[in-house]
Motif scaffolding. Structure first.
Motif, PDB file in Angstrom:
ATOM      1  N   ALA A   1       0.890  -1.005  -0.050  1.00 56.75           N
ATOM      2  CA  ALA A   1       0.173  -0.420   0.075  1.00 56.75           C
ATOM      3  C   ALA A   1       0.839   1.202   0.475  1.00 56.75           C
ATOM      4  CB  ALA A   1      -0.786   0.098   1.428  1.00 56.75           C
TER       5      ALA A   1
ATOM      6  N   LEU B   1       2.187   2.255  -3.216  1.00 54.69           N
ATOM      7  CA  LEU B   1       1.277   2.557  -4.381  1.00 54.69           C
ATOM      8  C   LEU B   1       1.559   3.820  -4.160  1.00 54.69           C
ATOM      9  CD1 LEU B   1      -1.375  -0.438  -4.202  1.00 54.69           C
ATOM     10  CD2 LEU B   1       0.467   0.092  -5.988  1.00 54.69           C
ATOM     11  N   LEU B   2       1.364   4.572  -3.408  1.00 53.86           N
ATOM     12  CA  LEU B   2       1.490   5.726  -3.212  1.00 53.86           C
ATOM     13  C   LEU B   2       1.729   6.743  -4.481  1.00 53.86           C
ATOM     14  CD1 LEU B   2       1.795   6.773   0.590  1.00 53.86           C
ATOM     15  CD2 LEU B   2      -0.042   6.033  -0.311  1.00 53.86           C
TER      16      LEU B   2
ATOM     17  N   SER C   1      -3.927   9.193  -7.071  1.00 51.57           N
ATOM     18  CA  SER C   1      -4.454   8.485  -6.036  1.00 51.57           C
ATOM     19  C   SER C   1      -3.538   9.366  -5.509  1.00 51.57           C
ATOM     20  CB  SER C   1      -3.029   7.073  -6.307  1.00 51.57           C
ATOM     21  OG  SER C   1      -4.127   6.532  -7.138  1.00 51.57           O
ATOM     22  N   PHE C   2      -2.104   9.448  -5.062  1.00 44.84           N
ATOM     23  CA  PHE C   2      -1.662  10.678  -4.139  1.00 44.84           C
ATOM     24  C   PHE C   2      -1.861  11.487  -3.449  1.00 44.84           C
ATOM     25  CE2 PHE C   2       1.327  13.721  -2.046  1.00 44.84           C
ATOM     26  CZ  PHE C   2       1.444  13.084  -1.176  1.00 44.84           C
TER      27      PHE C   2
ATOM     28  N   LEU D   1      -5.361  10.578  -2.438  1.00 46.41           N
ATOM     29  CA  LEU D   1      -5.495  10.050  -0.157  1.00 46.41           C
ATOM     30  C   LEU D   1      -5.120  11.752   0.305  1.00 46.41           C
ATOM     31  CD1 LEU D   1      -4.286   8.621   1.862  1.00 46.41           C
ATOM     32  CD2 LEU D   1      -2.466   8.254   0.837  1.00 46.41           C
TER      33      LEU D   1
ATOM     34  N   GLU E   1      -5.976  -1.198  -5.824  1.00 46.73           N
ATOM     35  CA  GLU E   1      -4.902  -0.673  -5.315  1.00 46.73           C
ATOM     36  C   GLU E   1      -5.617   0.848  -4.770  1.00 46.73           C
ATOM     37  OE1 GLU E   1      -3.148   0.307  -8.697  1.00 46.73           O
ATOM     38  OE2 GLU E   1      -1.772  -2.135  -9.411  1.00 46.73           O
ATOM     39  N   GLN E   2      -6.047   1.029  -5.384  1.00 49.67           N
ATOM     40  CA  GLN E   2      -6.730   2.648  -4.445  1.00 49.67           C
ATOM     41  C   GLN E   2      -7.505   2.214  -2.589  1.00 49.67           C
ATOM     42  OE1 GLN E   2      -6.165   5.335  -5.632  1.00 49.67           O
ATOM     43  NE2 GLN E   2      -7.026   6.003  -3.178  1.00 49.67           N
TER      44      GLN E   2
ATOM     45  N   VAL F   1      -4.148   2.255  -0.926  1.00 51.69           N
ATOM     46  CA  VAL F   1      -3.779   3.420  -0.830  1.00 51.69           C
ATOM     47  C   VAL F   1      -4.332   3.989   0.024  1.00 51.69           C
ATOM     48  CG1 VAL F   1      -3.164   5.352  -1.610  1.00 51.69           C
ATOM     49  CG2 VAL F   1      -2.654   3.207  -2.856  1.00 51.69           C
ATOM     50  N   SER F   2      -5.753   4.318  -0.095  1.00 46.93           N
ATOM     51  CA  SER F   2      -6.699   4.807   1.229  1.00 46.93           C
ATOM     52  C   SER F   2      -6.425   4.444   2.623  1.00 46.93           C
ATOM     53  CB  SER F   2      -7.866   4.450   0.546  1.00 46.93           C
ATOM     54  OG  SER F   2      -8.353   5.597  -1.064  1.00 46.93           O
TER      55      SER F   2
ATOM     56  N   THR G   1      -4.019   3.692   3.772  1.00 43.05           N
ATOM     57  CA  THR G   1      -3.313   4.201   4.224  1.00 43.05           C
ATOM     58  C   THR G   1      -3.206   5.393   5.430  1.00 43.05           C
ATOM     59  OG1 THR G   1      -1.909   5.514   2.358  1.00 43.05           O
ATOM     60  CG2 THR G   1      -1.276   2.898   2.898  1.00 43.05           C
TER      61      THR G   1
END
Length: 456
Positions: free
Chosen positions: A45, A48-49, A61-62, A65, A294-295, A298-299, A301
């Motif tokens: 995770a 993947l940021l 994605s970043f 987040l 994947e999202q 990321v989320s 985190t």
């Protein structure tokens, strides 16, 4: 019965055993069925940021987040933690950890579903979040409407306005002797200037401000922890012990039962990291990705950074310095803790600057969340005029939030937060098989690709 007493009765029902069991139980179920995903897949995770965009969406994605973190890293990390420990004792921090640990699995599931069931609105913008996966995944339009109504309620009366504005106003008055009306006017103008640009401008501000303010605050906490390093292990022992044992009154602390520690710890944990609340999925849906899993990773985190890291830092600083059992409360308690590592003025400035930055970005994030819920409810029938009505109401509430009593604000915020959680958790439970199927398919595909690469 006055309004505050009535609200207290409603809050006790909303945050009663059923809601707590639903919240923790959902996270526990997902943790077990997903095989401790929040632990074993955390390195993936984090990696993947900064992965390049590989799908449709409005934000990287970043950026998505950071937009979500802008709404979660707020007064809950400073005032919320202090309030939880003041009411429930150090043991409340343990229950915040527990809520966050299981909440990471819940955050993963809700944000993954947001990307899977997202759509495009009449203006070509990405539209997603619980209201869309409730409608498109479960086929329950009425439940989606209820969620959206509660979402607007939280934006207007909960995390989005009153709690943040009041915290900023109090901090500016205490530290710099700025009149309340001046803070309200300047803050309202700043929010208006940023939010007019929509989600992309909010994300641009969040990408710059969120990492900087979080790192600065963590470094300040580490300074105190280093100075009182011999008290860190006793602090952890006190947290664990008081999580399961009633704490007697001491100093300005009135004493707390285990039930109080559990209730306030979980409630403040949710207020801080918003896992299960259904807010972060609205930002996650805008991510430029074609992989829902994947999202989701990321989320999740976001909950790790918010509670496991930042709230823990605040809690330990409050405990090791001993201010938790003193006569101060809220931001003043945190200021007193930082003052132990330097002068009172330095402590006051550290907390004030952190609080203002944290709260400001939370207002921006929740302005966006509320606007998307508003858009869903009106189905864009009012067009731009409808958006303008929402923004006008939101800005008026910001202007007036600084003049409302703190006790009432936290009670109102907790209540509307709890109401928003219920339809979202019902949806996650109803779509649990989709969550499991999507997750297993994704990791099976990764395993196959990895195996083929090794063969070649």
């Amino acid at each position: 019965m006055n309004l505050q007493a009535l609200l207290a009765d409603i809050n006790s029902v909303v945050w009663g055993p059923i809601t707590l069991a639903l919240l923790v139980g959902t996270g526990l179920y997902l943790t077990v069925r997903l095989g401790l995903l929040q632990v074993l897949k955390l390195p993936l995770a984090l990696s993947l940021l900064f992965k390049p965009a590989n799908g449709k969406g409005d934000l990287s994605s970043f950026a998505a987040l950071c937009t979500a973190l802008s709404a979660t890293i707020g007064t809950g990390n400073i005032v919320g933690v202090a309030t939880a420990i003041k009411i429930g004792g150090p043991g409340a921090l343990f229950w915040m950890w527990l809520a966050a640990f299981f909440g990471m699995a819940t955050k993963y599931a809700e944000c993954m579903l947001a990307v899977k069931y997202r759509t495009t609105d009449a203006h070509g913008r990405i539209a997603g979040g619980p209201m869309y996966y409730i409608e498109r995944g479960l086929g329950l339009k009425w439940l989606a409407n209820i969620f959206a109504i509660f979402g607007v309620g939280v934006a207007f009366f909960g995390i989005g306005t009153f709690a943040q504005v009041n915290a900023i106003s109090d901090a500016m008055t205490i530290a710099f002797d700025v009149p309340t009306w001046v803070t309200a006017l300047v803050l309202t103008s700043m929010v208006a200037a940023v939010t007019i640009g929509g989600v992309k401008r909010i994300a641009n501000v969040a990408q710059r401000l969120v990492p900087t303010m979080a790192l600065g605050y963590i470094l300040a906490c580490l300074w105190i922890l280093v100075m009182f390093s011999d008290q860190i292990m006793p602090a952890f022992e006190l947290v664990i012990h008081s999580a399961f044992t009633p704490i007697s009154a001491a100093g300005g602390f009135l004493g707390a039962t285990v039930a109080q520690a559990i209730q306030i710890g979980i409630a403040r944990g949710v207020f801080s990291n918003e896992s299960g609340l259904g807010s972060a999925p609205i930002a996650a849906a805008a991510a430029q990705t074609k992989e829902p899993v994947e999202q989701g990773l990321v989320s999740m985190t976001g909950t790790f950074f918010d509670t496991i890291l930042i709230c823990t830092m605040t809690g330990l600083v409050l405990i090791i310095t001993g201010v938790w059992s003193g006569d101060t409360a809220g931001a003043a308690m945190t200021s007193a803790a930082f003052a132990m590592g330097g002068s009172a003025i330095v402590g006051q400035y550290v907390v004030t600057i952190a609080l203002v930055c944290f709260a400001f970005t939370t207002i921006l994030g929740w302005n966006y969340y509320g606007s998307r819920c508003w858009y869903y409810l009106t189905n864009n029938t009012l067009g731009e005029q409808g958006t303008n009505v929402y923004q006008f109401i939101f800005l008026c509430l910001i202007a007036g939030g600084a003049f409302i009593k703190l006790d009432f604000i936290w009670l109102l915020a907790d209540t509307v937060n709890g109401l928003m959680i219920i339809p979202n958790l019902i949806a996650i439970i109803g779509l649990r098989k989709v969550v499991l199927s999507e997750t297993f398919q994704y990791f099976n595909k990764r395993a196959m690709v990895s195996a083929n690469l090794k063969k070649s």
